[in-house]
Design a protein around this motif. Structure first.
Motif, PDB file in Angstrom:
ATOM      1  N   GLY A   1      -3.177   4.872   0.371  1.00 15.60           N
ATOM      2  CA  GLY A   1      -1.874   4.883  -0.285  1.00 15.60           C
ATOM      3  C   GLY A   1      -1.826   5.869  -1.440  1.00 15.60           C
TER       4      GLY A   1
ATOM      5  N   LEU B   1      -7.211   0.874   2.215  1.00 15.76           N
ATOM      6  CA  LEU B   1      -5.765   1.101   2.291  1.00 15.76           C
ATOM      7  C   LEU B   1      -5.203   1.567   0.950  1.00 15.76           C
ATOM      8  N   GLU B   2      -5.760   1.024  -0.136  1.00 18.52           N
ATOM      9  CA  GLU B   2      -5.286   1.485  -1.441  1.00 18.52           C
ATOM     10  C   GLU B   2      -5.609   2.947  -1.645  1.00 18.52           C
TER      11      GLU B   2
ATOM     12  N   ARG C   1      -8.784  -3.486   2.196  1.00 15.90           N
ATOM     13  CA  ARG C   1      -7.831  -3.341   1.106  1.00 15.90           C
ATOM     14  C   ARG C   1      -8.151  -2.115   0.264  1.00 15.90           C
TER      15      ARG C   1
ATOM     16  N   PHE D   1       0.825  -1.203   0.000  1.00 13.38           N
ATOM     17  CA  PHE D   1       0.000   0.000   0.000  1.00 13.38           C
ATOM     18  C   PHE D   1       0.865   1.262   0.000  1.00 13.38           C
TER      19      PHE D   1
END
Lengths: 332, 284
Positions: A193, A189-190, A186, A53
């Motif tokens: 990021g 978090l992406e 996910r 990430f």
């Protein structure tokens, strides 16, 4: 269930059967290599939980060092069984991750700055271990108290025991990877990021998500370090903590590829096979030759294969079914 | 105040001069090329080996050996830029960090392959000065003086020459300078060479005080990054002051405890300060 996934299942079952049956066939030397590959693969997978990430930590050497040293020291000097020592080590790693991670995330230490703060962290653990030379033996390292075959001390001269422990550990690591990969976090978090402000604006709890993945990653790394320490018995600050180990973790994970489940494991397999192969090839008179070639390959890998080996293979694979768009999946 | 503590502090400040020189080089490269050279301290290691072989093995006079060492390091800096940095200039910052990290592995292992892991000393024994019952290493005094001169020369180069102006312009706004007729690629190359030369100069000064071995970069490397980040990456003046703060912490910590623990103090201080001022001490 379509054809491809059922083929995948069968392949995985065959792979699992081979892995379980392996100790009966291969000589001790290869078993030794396999155990190392599995332990490192587990640690690299743990690192990639953050790394994929874009939270690139150069501090995982710190967590591994804690994981390796705490159970070993507790056992050798205070007769505390690793069954208690390992949870203490994992707890210590979590504590350290919180102490450093929370202010980092609260103060928006990201990118270069995050990498360098965590680099300092791994040096702190390395130098503390070296400075406590009265009990750790400093840079000379120390050997744990041995008692022969014992479940209580988690020591097995027979390699196949550690092989199965490492295998279970590795599978557990993959399971954690998969759970995070398939979970809602996910996506969160992406998004973080990509752009923290935008992620916060759409209602993602940035702090919670980052802390969660950091704690999981640190805890697993410490666990991997603990098993490494139990297997090798001899510990040296330089081989389980500090800048060298941290960089090794980052490189191997990235070389294998951090965007696929088996990527970090492939990284472990490739790097260990490479260093071991080169070591055998060059013999002991050319110390450094293996790592020289390793270094060149790393640079070439970053320049020409930024997605890692597995990532590059996946891109080459012809796509039969249209794949859902993967946001941010190509940012190495 | 304890006389030995003052002695330790003076020696710490003197060491800070060399660290400041390295911090300047790294900051220059970061400010202009926008790449963090993780392997910067290993260029110093190469320079130290160069001086060792030229002086102690081939018997060249020390000043000549140093000059060749500096020139060689400058070439190495330019070469690193050409071969490794320029292909990844447009990659994400982390890939750049990793490419130079791969270089770190390469340089350290290649040095091990060529020279083995022996500690080598160029064998110059400089006297220890006694000033008011305090002992001050002459080698460190020279290093401090030369480092300061180097920093001043760099300052005037950046302020007074055309290339210096171009370098400062790129550091301020890399988008617009292309339109002003500045060849960015050439400036990057020049800056990398200057960074290499500063590493070479530091190598001369460190060779007087330390044995050279393939992993000596690991001793200084992390400290230099810490200094640069503390001063604000790319902020040369900040890095300059930060190197004295850090070297004082190391000196005082080393006086009260062991060398390793003094570095632990310095790194911990750095981590805590990053939480208080995430963009560096001197960045508003």
């Amino acid at each position: 269930m379509n054809y491809a996934t059922s083929m995948m299942r069968i392949l995985m079952l065959v792979g699992a059967a081979i892995l379980v049956a392996l100790p009966a066939f291969v000589p001790a030397y290869f078993l030794h290599l396999l155990i190392q590959i599995l332990i490192w693969a587990f640690i690299y997978t743990a690192w990639s939980l953050m790394g994929r990430f874009g939270f690139v930590s150069f501090g995982h050497g710190a967590f591994m060092g804690l994981g390796a040293y705490i159970p070993a020291l507790l056992w050798t000097f205070w007769d505390v069984t690793p069954w208690i020592g390992i949870p203490i080590a994992v707890a210590a790693a979590i504590l350290l991750a919180v102490i450093v991670g929370y202010p980092c995330f609260a103060r928006r230490v990201v990118g270069h700055y995050f990498a360098l703060v965590t680099l300092a962290l791994s040096q702190v653990v390395l130098l503390s271990l070296t400075a406590a030379r009265d009990i750790t033996g400093g840079s000379l390292g120390f050997t744990q108290k041995t008692v022969g075959h014992s479940w209580y001390a988690l020591q097995f001269p027979e390699k196949s025991y550690f092989y199965f422990i490492a295998l279970l550990l590795w599978l557990a690591g993959l399971l954690v990877w998969q759970r995070i990969d398939r979970g809602i976090s996910r996506e969160a978090l992406e998004a973080i990021g990509e752009d923290e402000d935008a992620a916060a604006a759409v209602g993602i709890d940035v702090m919670y998500q980052k802390m969660r993945v950091t704690i999981i990653s640190a805890a697993l790394t410490a666990l991997g370090g603990a098993i490494y320490g139990q297997y090798f018995m001899y510990l040296n600050p330089e081989t389980v903590s500090g800048i060298t180990v941290s960089l090794q973790i980052v490189f191997a994970a990235i070389a294998g590829g951090v965007y696929s489940m088996f990527g970090p494991s492939v990284g472990a397999l490739l790097t260990l096979a490479l260093t071991e192969g080169l070591r055998v090839w060059f013999g002991t008179e050319f110390i450094g030759a293996a790592n020289t070639i390793y270094g060149i390959l790393l640079v070439l890998c970053v320049i020409f294969l930024p997605q890692g080996v597995v990532g590059a293979l996946q891109r080459m694979k012809p796509k039969r079914t249209p794949q859902p768009a993967k946001p941010a999946a190509v940012k190495p | 105040m304890d006389i030995y503590l003052i002695e330790a502090m003076i020696n710490g400040i003197l060491l800070g001069g060399v660290l400041a020189l390295l911090a300047l080089g790294l900051n220059l490269i970061f400010g202009v090329v926008d790449v963090v050279w993780i392997s910067y301290a290993d260029i110093v290691m190469c320079g130290m080996y160069g001086i060792y072989f030229l002086y102690a093995q081939f018997g060249l006079p020390l000043p000549l050996a140093c000059l060749i060492g500096i020139a060689g390091s400058a070439c190495l800096g330019a070469l690193v830029h050409k071969l490794i940095i320029s292909p990844v200039l447009d990659s994400p910052p982390l890939n750049q960090l990793l490419a130079t990290g791969g270089l770190l592995f390469f340089l350290q292992s290649f040095a091990t392959l060529l020279f083995g892991t022996d500690f080598r000393n160029i064998g110059v024994r400089l006297p220890v000065l006694e000033i008011a019952t305090m002992y001050v290493s002459f080698a460190r005094l020279i290093a401090f003086g030369v480092a300061l001169v180097g920093a001043v020369v760099l300052y005037f180069f950046l302020k007074k020459t055309y290339t210096g102006a171009a370098i400062r312009a790129i550091a301020q706004d890399r988008e617009i300078v292309g339109l002003m007729g500045i060849d960015q690629r050439r400036v990057y190359l020049v800056v990398s060479a200057i960074g290499g030369a500063l590493a070479g100069l530091a190598a001369c000064l460190l060779a007087l005080q330390y044995d050279v071995h393939p992993f000596i970069g690991n001793t200084f490397g992390p400290v230099i990054f810490m200094i640069c980040v503390l001063g604000g990456l790319g902020n040369m003046l900040g890095g300059f002051f930060a190197s004295f703060i850090i070297s004082l912490i190391i000196a005082i910590g080393g006086y009260y405890s062991s060398t390793e623990l003094s570095y632990v103090f310095a790194f911990s201080f750095f981590i805590v300060l990053m939480f208080i001022r995430p963009r560096g001490l001197f960045t508003p």
